[in-house]
Design a protein around this motif. Structure first.
Motif, PDB file in Angstrom:
ATOM      1  N   PRO A  82      -1.796   2.859   3.491  1.00 22.35           N
ATOM      2  CA  PRO A  82      -2.514   1.691   2.742  1.00 22.35           C
ATOM      3  C   PRO A  82      -1.928   1.154   2.254  1.00 22.35           C
ATOM      4  CG  PRO A  82      -2.572   4.389   1.769  1.00 22.35           C
ATOM      5  CD  PRO A  82      -1.523   4.022   3.451  1.00 22.35           C
ATOM      6  N   THR A  83      -2.328  -0.408   1.620  1.00 29.06           N
ATOM      7  CA  THR A  83      -1.868  -0.741   0.798  1.00 29.06           C
ATOM      8  C   THR A  83      -1.975  -0.198  -1.302  1.00 29.06           C
ATOM      9  OG1 THR A  83      -4.171  -2.084   0.044  1.00 29.06           O
ATOM     10  CG2 THR A  83      -2.470  -2.702   1.689  1.00 29.06           C
ATOM     11  N   PRO A  84      -1.246  -0.668  -1.765  1.00 24.68           N
ATOM     12  CA  PRO A  84      -1.751  -0.039  -3.133  1.00 24.68           C
ATOM     13  C   PRO A  84      -2.512   0.184  -3.562  1.00 24.68           C
ATOM     14  CG  PRO A  84       0.519  -1.307  -3.202  1.00 24.68           C
ATOM     15  CD  PRO A  84       0.474  -1.214  -1.901  1.00 24.68           C
ATOM     16  N   ARG A  85      -3.678  -0.862  -3.172  1.00 27.89           N
ATOM     17  CA  ARG A  85      -4.720  -0.559  -3.953  1.00 27.89           C
ATOM     18  C   ARG A  85      -5.734   0.282  -2.955  1.00 27.89           C
ATOM     19  NH1 ARG A  85      -9.490  -4.401  -2.303  1.00 27.89           N
ATOM     20  NH2 ARG A  85     -10.538  -4.987  -3.884  1.00 27.89           N
ATOM     21  N   GLU A  86      -5.377   0.027  -1.930  1.00 32.13           N
ATOM     22  CA  GLU A  86      -6.382   1.141  -1.235  1.00 32.13           C
ATOM     23  C   GLU A  86      -5.347   2.629  -1.372  1.00 32.13           C
ATOM     24  OE1 GLU A  86      -9.513   2.485   0.760  1.00 32.13           O
ATOM     25  OE2 GLU A  86      -8.663   0.253   0.685  1.00 32.13           O
ATOM     26  N   SER A  87      -4.790   2.927  -1.811  1.00 28.49           N
ATOM     27  CA  SER A  87      -3.958   4.158  -2.164  1.00 28.49           C
ATOM     28  C   SER A  87      -4.970   4.704  -3.182  1.00 28.49           C
ATOM     29  CB  SER A  87      -2.435   4.414  -2.538  1.00 28.49           C
ATOM     30  OG  SER A  87      -1.969   3.875  -0.918  1.00 28.49           O
TER      31      SER A  87
END
Length: 209
Positions: A82-87
């Motif tokens: 996952p991207t940091p945002r999605e994490s």
């Protein structure tokens, strides 16, 4: 290890486990040392040979809860890349789900108050602060220009916002929100906060140029 010490350690582990089960079933207010002593088969006064006091017992149970929460947050971000945002979204939703599934134990983490004049021991503080790495790491990837102190403040602000929504959403009164709707609102909140922080940094960088 002597047999007496081994027996004490087993009895202590049984006490903490029994306290965890009692809090899960009755809430923090339902924790009674007399009932615990009966449950593990010892005298009421013997409980205080196993832990210093009720505060320590509650904190030990809390550390077990935090460890399971830590595992849940780790699992939430381990699937895929996952991207940091999605994490951060996954972490927030995992936190919400854990609270809903372990409501009384989760509540106990925040309801417990130490006796006046007593400080939370270092080992308990460490167990609590460890969890912030789940938020801190993706924030550091999103905002490489921020100092560790700034990232720490942002991590706590994001946690406070999500925790507030979870606490109100799971309140079993008029403000209660169905879990699917709560998860949807939390997702929107985290994404909006991250997008706003990114926009703020971009605007600040442009102004500096």
């Amino acid at each position: 290890m002597t047999k007496a010490l081994e027996r004490r350690q087993k009895l202590r582990a049984a006490l903490i486990q029994a306290a965890e089960q009692m809090i899960a079933e009755r809430g923090l207010a339902g924790l009674k040392t007399r009932d615990l002593a009966r449950e593990i088969g010892c005298a009421n006064g013997a409980v205080y040979n196993l832990v210093a006091d009720v505060d320590e017992l509650i904190l030990r149970v809390g550390s077990r809860t935090l460890l399971r929460l830590d595992e849940a947050l780790t699992l939430a971000t381990n699937a895929g890349e996952p991207t940091p945002r999605e994490s951060l979204v996954r972490i927030a939703l995992a936190y919400c789900d854990f609270a809903a599934e372990n409501l009384q134990l989760w509540r106990a983490l925040f309801e417990h108050r130490m006796e006046t004049g007593k400080l939370v021991p270092d080992w308990s503080v460490h167990d609590q602060m460890q969890l912030f790495r789940h938020i801190y790491q993706p924030l550091a990837a999103l905002f490489p220009g921020r100092s560790p102190e700034e990232l720490g403040i942002t991590a706590r602000s994001l946690f406070s916002a999500v925790h507030g929504m979870v606490a109100l959403g799971l309140e079993q009164k008029l403000v209660a929100v169905p879990l699917p709707a709560l998860r949807k609102e939390i997702t929107g909140l985290v994404r909006a906060m991250i997008d706003g922080l990114i926009a703020h940094d971009v605007k600040g960088a442009a102004a500096a140029d």
